[in-house]
Design an enzyme around this catalytic site. Structure first.
Site, PDB file in Angstrom:
ATOM      1  N   ASP A  33       0.816  -1.213   0.000  1.00  0.00           N
ATOM      2  CA  ASP A  33       0.000   0.000   0.000  1.00  0.00           C
ATOM      3  C   ASP A  33       0.855   1.271   0.000  1.00  0.00           C
ATOM      4  O   ASP A  33       1.997   1.263   0.443  1.00  0.00           O
ATOM      5  CB  ASP A  33      -0.817  -0.022   1.296  1.00  0.00           C
ATOM      6  CG  ASP A  33      -2.262   0.350   1.064  1.00  0.00           C
ATOM      7  OD1 ASP A  33      -2.581   0.856  -0.027  1.00  0.00           O
ATOM      8  OD2 ASP A  33      -3.066   0.145   1.960  1.00  0.00           O
ATOM      9  N   HIS A  46       2.986   3.558  -8.792  1.00  0.00           N
ATOM     10  CA  HIS A  46       2.824   2.131  -9.134  1.00  0.00           C
ATOM     11  C   HIS A  46       4.101   1.598  -9.799  1.00  0.00           C
ATOM     12  O   HIS A  46       4.540   0.486  -9.517  1.00  0.00           O
ATOM     13  CB  HIS A  46       1.623   1.950 -10.062  1.00  0.00           C
ATOM     14  CG  HIS A  46       0.318   2.313  -9.410  1.00  0.00           C
ATOM     15  ND1 HIS A  46      -0.007   1.948  -8.128  1.00  0.00           N
ATOM     16  CD2 HIS A  46      -0.727   3.032  -9.865  1.00  0.00           C
ATOM     17  CE1 HIS A  46      -1.208   2.397  -7.817  1.00  0.00           C
ATOM     18  NE2 HIS A  46      -1.675   3.075  -8.863  1.00  0.00           N
ATOM     19  N   LEU A  91      11.908 -19.887  -4.470  1.00  0.00           N
ATOM     20  CA  LEU A  91      10.839 -19.068  -3.886  1.00  0.00           C
ATOM     21  C   LEU A  91       9.571 -19.147  -4.750  1.00  0.00           C
ATOM     22  O   LEU A  91       9.653 -19.050  -5.981  1.00  0.00           O
ATOM     23  CB  LEU A  91      11.303 -17.602  -3.825  1.00  0.00           C
ATOM     24  CG  LEU A  91      10.252 -16.591  -3.368  1.00  0.00           C
ATOM     25  CD1 LEU A  91      10.198 -16.533  -1.847  1.00  0.00           C
ATOM     26  CD2 LEU A  91      10.527 -15.215  -3.948  1.00  0.00           C
TER      27      LEU A  91
HETATM   28  C1  LIG Z   1      -2.159  -6.106 -11.973  1.00  0.00           C
HETATM   29  C2  LIG Z   1      -1.763  -5.151 -10.964  1.00  0.00           C
HETATM   30  C3  LIG Z   1      -0.317  -5.126 -10.590  1.00  0.00           C
HETATM   31  C4  LIG Z   1       0.162  -3.997  -9.912  1.00  0.00           C
HETATM   32  C5  LIG Z   1       1.485  -3.934  -9.546  1.00  0.00           C
HETATM   33  N1  LIG Z   1       1.941  -2.828  -8.843  1.00  0.00           N
HETATM   34  C6  LIG Z   1       1.038  -1.752  -8.456  1.00  0.00           C
HETATM   35  C7  LIG Z   1       0.441  -1.894  -7.128  1.00  0.00           C
HETATM   36  C8  LIG Z   1       1.224  -2.489  -6.057  1.00  0.00           C
HETATM   37  C9  LIG Z   1       2.678  -2.193  -6.015  1.00  0.00           C
HETATM   38  C10 LIG Z   1       3.472  -3.049  -6.953  1.00  0.00           C
HETATM   39  C11 LIG Z   1       3.312  -2.628  -8.383  1.00  0.00           C
HETATM   40  N2  LIG Z   1       2.307  -4.988  -9.876  1.00  0.00           N
HETATM   41  N3  LIG Z   1       3.640  -5.196  -9.638  1.00  0.00           N
HETATM   42  C12 LIG Z   1       3.950  -6.414 -10.114  1.00  0.00           C
HETATM   43  C13 LIG Z   1       2.828  -7.006 -10.677  1.00  0.00           C
HETATM   44  C14 LIG Z   1       2.741  -8.342 -11.275  1.00  0.00           C
HETATM   45  C15 LIG Z   1       1.546  -9.058 -11.230  1.00  0.00           C
HETATM   46  C16 LIG Z   1       1.489 -10.333 -11.761  1.00  0.00           C
HETATM   47  C17 LIG Z   1       2.616 -10.881 -12.325  1.00  0.00           C
HETATM   48  F1  LIG Z   1       2.581 -12.138 -12.827  1.00  0.00           F
HETATM   49  C18 LIG Z   1       3.810 -10.180 -12.380  1.00  0.00           C
HETATM   50  C19 LIG Z   1       3.876  -8.914 -11.846  1.00  0.00           C
HETATM   51  C20 LIG Z   1       1.780  -6.088 -10.522  1.00  0.00           C
HETATM   52  N4  LIG Z   1       0.487  -6.183 -10.890  1.00  0.00           N
END
Ligand SMILES: CCc1cc(N2CCCCCC2)n2ncc(-c3ccc(F)cc3)c2n1
Length: 258
Positions: free
Chosen positions: A38, A55, A149
């Protein structure tokens, strides 16, 4: 601001206590760490940047913390990346978020494979845009033989929906005469959840000062240690992870006796 029951990490100078990886690894490491990541939007706002910048920065921290968790010997790292409630955000922000899995995997999948990381996802990915789902499915396929992991992303995930779906499936089995009510145990319910192949989280970390679960792993967190910090996710470092594990180790020292 009301007096919080735990220290404010964000405003104070960095904690006088500095933990080393070696020191932390001398004591039991939590097998499964779950993180509610968050504070990305607030991080951007503080810098007069668009939320997307928060993000993007948060995604760089995902890579850094994944690598460090693997080094520490953590077996499962669950990251709450997108909740079912996140669809209510502005379309432009959701569109940007839906591009992050591809961006992350295109950039870091070779490194993840190198580090023997096994990518998994819990949530309803069938409701994600095709391009997002394809990137995630490819990562799951390409890393499924890896034994290091387990990097478990919660995507379009909601715990109450997960439990409700499990109850529906179990009720159908009873209706078909394949299950009797007496056979419905906690183990059986757990086996119908999306996390059925994972052990429950030992440590939950939530950043940015929010003290709530936000419909994340409600069943699985029944016996989990919670560690909250004011630090915003884009500012979260290896040192913060060590601090959370040190707190976990202090709380679990009593396991040896009464
Ligand atoms: C779909 C929303 C989202 C948002 C997001 N944020 C934004 C919010 C939280 C902070 C981290 C960065 N991340 N960061 C990696 C992924 C990710 C998801 C699946 C995957 F297989 C590989 C990477 C990701 N996915």
């Amino acid at each position: 601001m009301f007096n919080k029951i735990w220290k404010n990490k964000e405003d104070e100078p960095s904690s006088p206590l500095v933990y080393t990886k070696e020191e932390i690894m001398r004591n039991p490491i939590p097998k499964h760490v779950a993180i509610i990541m968050d504070g990305n939007g607030r991080w951007a706002k503080k810098r007069a940047l668009p939320r997307a910048a928060g993000h993007y920065e948060g995604m760089q921290v995902v890579r850094k913390i994944t690598r460090f968790a693997n080094e520490l010997g953590i077996k499962i790292l669950s990251l709450y990346a997108f909740s079912t409630e996140n669809w209510k955000r502005p379309k432009s922000e959701v569109d940007y978020l839906m591009k992050l899995p591809e961006q992350f995997l295109t950039t870091f999948l070779p490194e993840l494979a190198e580090e023997n990381v096994n990518v998994r996802v819990i949530g309803h990915i069938e409701q994600l845009p095709e391009h997002t789902r394809r990137a995630v499915e490819r990562a799951i396929h390409e890393t499924k033989e890896n034994t290091g992991l387990i990097l478990n992303f919660a995507l379009n995930y909601g715990s109450r929906a997960e439990i409700t779906y499990a109850v529906q499936q179990i009720a159908k089995e009873v209706q078909k005469g394949r299950l009797s009510p007496e056979q419905i145990t906690e183990e059986l319910v757990s086996s119908y959840l999306m996390t059925k192949d994972l052990t429950d989280p030992d440590l939950l970390i939530r950043t940015s000062g929010e003290i709530r679960l936000s419909n994340f792993m409600l069943w699985q967190l029944a016996y989990t240690e919670f560690w909250f910090t004011d630090v915003l996710w884009p500012d979260f470092t290896e040192q913060h992870l060590l601090e959370a594990i040190a707190a976990f180790q202090k709380r679990n020292r009593r396991f040896g006796g009464v």
